[in-house]
Design an enzyme around this catalytic site. Structure first.
Site, PDB file in Angstrom:
ATOM      1  CD  GLU A   1      -2.036   2.355  -3.541  1.00 42.75           C
ATOM      2  OE1 GLU A   1      -3.392   2.584  -3.859  1.00 42.75           O
ATOM      3  OE2 GLU A   1      -1.621   2.126  -2.402  1.00 42.75           O
TER       4      GLU A   1
ATOM      5  CG  ASP B   1      -1.773   1.059   1.221  1.00 37.71           C
ATOM      6  OD1 ASP B   1      -2.903   1.286   0.436  1.00 37.71           O
ATOM      7  OD2 ASP B   1      -1.701   1.899   2.224  1.00 37.71           O
TER       8      ASP B   1
END
Length: 713
Positions: free
Chosen positions: A391, A354
């Protein structure tokens, strides 16, 4: 090779079997300084922890669920090497206690030092976090850890050898996937409940699940009441313990054997050919900023674990209050050992990071040219075959899609693919070039269409294509709402992304107009077809395959209710959509030419091309509403050419297209027509396709897929 099931148990070193001192009535001795965390030994428990700026360390022992310690054991200075404290406490039964620490040291917030000798601190390496097992129960005292007894036998389980490009990733939330009563499982909202759904996952055809955060988090953190409903930290992106699974995802108590139910799930998934990827959050923790709690890293070494401004405040590149100082050597080691632990003890196949751009920032927040953490993870021998997915952006404005420091090892969530295809499929024709590049593998940003020899990326293994994920609209909502509808979140609809590139097909939200409904499901079929026929790794959100909705909420992070739970009743209502997804997934797996380069096709077609309405024209106009992509190669496994032609008409009018000439032995056969045949038939298995000799009329807003093969007599 003859195999045995008996485990090898190394001999416990006899020199560690004898206490050398006594503290508060407990026999002790210096412990294993190079093994962080708390581990069970034949004679007791070894506790090892580190603090760089701290001046003393104390071990606290608690009875199960107690708030006050029954034993307080200061570490003697002789039990310290460098910054590491280690002690074996003899005679402890791991089922009879929980533990925590207290660290003393200077208090100088402007210089990043925030030690509090009274703070009860969770072990950063805790394998299990004690606390209430029932979801939604607020924790009112500090965090304690438990010692875990690993009794799980994986047997003989070879590591998966699938490449990234062979995966079809299915992103899901463990609780939301089965908590709705319509799920029909016995253990709703748990690891066991997900295990009950494995037959469904096999029928769908996906071969990898990406689990939203399952590390220990506190769903009651920042809970609020909005319109009579309790809003929780449902998604779980505020990590409490990196080494510990969330015990509230268990269906039963697992005192001191935490993780067993999760391991049973992972083994069952592996036994059914499904890999497991974890969504991990190493960009920040649940301790927040100056106003947040101190329960772990702040108390051990605030200045080490967090990025701090020159005056001691927290950089907030995560948007969640703090930013983990990932390239500090101590933090790098923790992250590496954490990932190794999950790869070895839980047999995890991959990790999605993330806000991964934070992992490449210096302690002052500036981007590093060669981030040591990313290189360390890319070259680690234990993680050698584990998928690493970034990401490639963060909340501080660092956007690195196509430029993430990858060391030819990392893949990326392709944000360009999402944005370009969302826009193009709804009719924004000026995105045609970006859409074409994205369908063909984004070679312009990932090192070329035909080669893995890029100095930075691994070609089509670098790219994860997606149109939907947890963060944003579902696929149904993408074609049912022009605007986000996040009022239920309590922020007056100011949260969530505004650039959704969605289209409501003429009516906002639910409606009963057959024309609107028909168009919406055709748009969903279009999106599914293009995603499954794009080079790169496809990923889609759980429930998209049967039209799940979040009622226009594109930021359902706090919605532990019908907004986020999958409504399995829609599976029967939209069975034809589910069957379409099944076919497209199977079609992709049947045609390796979509996934990767093959030897040159015998028929002479080029390996990869874009096409205008006239297939002989391979240069498409920048603002074309209709285009096609062809994939061609020779498949040694079948001894035949593998030929696929994908045509997209995003215009609101019909368009006549031509297909490439294949000679007299080969012809094109229509495999997919998202417009349908008027009888709710949108795909055609081999042997049932219609032969297309030269021309095909593309109905409005339609995608068609043609398969080249030998002419049937």
């Amino acid at each position: 090779m003859k195999l045995y099931s008996q485990k090898y148990v190394p001999e416990f070193h006899k020199s560690l079997a004898t206490p050398t001192a006594e503290i508060e009535g407990f026999p002790v001795r210096p412990g294993l300084f190079d093994v962080f965390g708390a581990i069970m030994l034949p004679v007791g428990v070894n506790f090892t922890v580190q603090t760089h700026y701290g001046t003393s360390c104390t071990l606290l022992l608690f009875h199960r669920n107690a708030t006050e310690p029954y034993a307080i054991l200061p570490f003697p200075e002789a039990y310290k090497i460098g910054d590491v404290y280690s002690m074996i406490v003899f005679g402890l039964d791991i089922e009879e206690f929980e533990y925590a620490y207290q660290i003393d040291g200077p208090y100088d917030p402007k210089n990043g030092l925030t030690f509090d000798p009274n703070a009860v601190l969770l072990d950063p390496y805790a394998r299990s976090v004690a606390g209430p097992r029932i979801w939604g129960n607020r924790k009112i005292d500090g965090y304690h850890a438990r010692v875990v007894r690993d009794v799980f036998d994986w047997g003989v389980m070879p590591q998966s050898t699938r490449t990234m490009s062979d995966l079809i990733i299915y992103e899901l939330h463990v609780r939301g996937f089965t908590y709705h009563p319509s799920s029909g499982v016995t253990h709703r909202g748990t690891f066991a409940g997900l295990k009950e759904k494995i037959p469904y996952l096999k029928e769908l055809g996906i071969n990898a699940v990406e689990l939203m955060p399952i590390f220990e988090f506190d769903e009651t953190m920042n809970s609020r009441e909005v319109d009579g409903k309790t809003l929780l930290d449902y998604w779980g992106y505020n990590t409490v313990g990196f080494f510990a699974p969330n015990i509230r995802y268990n269906s039963t108590e697992e005192y001191n054997q935490e993780g067993t139910e999760l391991k049973e799930l992972i083994k069952a998934l592996h036994d059914n050919g499904i890999e497991v990827i974890l969504d991990v959050v190493f960009n920040h923790t649940a301790e927040g900023n100056e106003l947040g709690p101190t329960f772990c890293f702040k108390g051990f070494d605030n200045k080490v674990y967090y990025m701090l401004t020159p005056d001691g405040h927290y950089y907030n590149f995560s948007g969640c209050g703090n930013t983990l100082n990932c390239n500090n050597p101590i933090v790098r080691l923790l992250i590496l050992e954490c990932l190794r632990y999950w790869a070895v003890s839980y047999r995890i196949d991959g990790f999605r990071f993330d806000l991964a751009s934070i992992l490449g920032r210096h302690e002052d927040g500036s981007p590093l040219n060669n981030p040591p953490l990313l290189e360390l993870l890319a070259t680690d021998p234990i993680l050698r075959n584990v998928k690493l997915i970034a990401e490639a952006w963060d909340a501080g404005g660092l956007y690195q899609v196509g430029r993430f420091p990858a060391s030819k090892r990392w893949a990326e969530w392709n944000g360009r693919y999402r944005d370009a295809l969302r826009a193009y499929l709804k009719g924004d024709s000026w995105h045609s070039w970006d859409a074409a590049q994205s369908i063909t593998g984004s070679g312009d940003i990932y090192g070329g269409h035909y080669s893995d020899s890029s100095s930075n990326y691994a070609g089509y293994n670098s790219c994860v294509n997606f149109l939907t994920c947890h963060d944003g609209f579902t696929l149904y909502d993408l074609y049912s709402y022009n605007e986000k509808h996040n009022e239920a979140n309590g922020w007056h609809n100011t949260d969530g992304a505004d650039d959704n590139r969605s289209w409501n097909c003429g009516f906002e939200g639910d409606c009963d107009d057959p024309a609107v409904i028909s168009l919406r499901y055709r748009m969903i079929r279009n999106a599914c077809t293009v995603l499954m026929c794009s080079r790169g790794t496809p990923m889609f959100l759980a429930g998209d395959e049967f039209g799940n909705t979040q009622y226009g909420n594109n930021n359902a992070y706090c919605q532990d209710n019908e907004i986020s739970w999958l409504d399995w009743g829609l599976l029967e209502k939209n069975r034809d959509l589910f069957e379409f997804f099944k076919f497209m997934i199977a079609y992709r797996r049947k045609h390796p030419i979509i996934r990767k380069k093959l030897p040159d096709a015998v028929c002479g077609m080029e390996p990869l091309r874009t096409h205008d309405v006239n297939s002989e024209k391979t240069d498409i106009p920048r603002d074309t509403k209709t285009m096609a992509v062809s994939f061609a190669g020779y498949n040694p496994l079948t001894g035949k050419d593998d030929l696929v032609y994908v045509a997209l008409n995003t215009h609101w009018e019909s368009v006549r297209i031509t297909v490439p000439f294949l000679g007299n032995r080969l012809a094109w056969y229509l495999s997919v027509n998202t417009w349908g045949d008027g009888q709710n038939r949108y795909f055609y298995p081999e042997g049932e396709e219609v032969r297309i000799d030269h021309e095909f009329i593309m109905p409005p807003r339609t995608v068609a897929v043609f398969t080249g093969r030998e002419v049937r007599s």
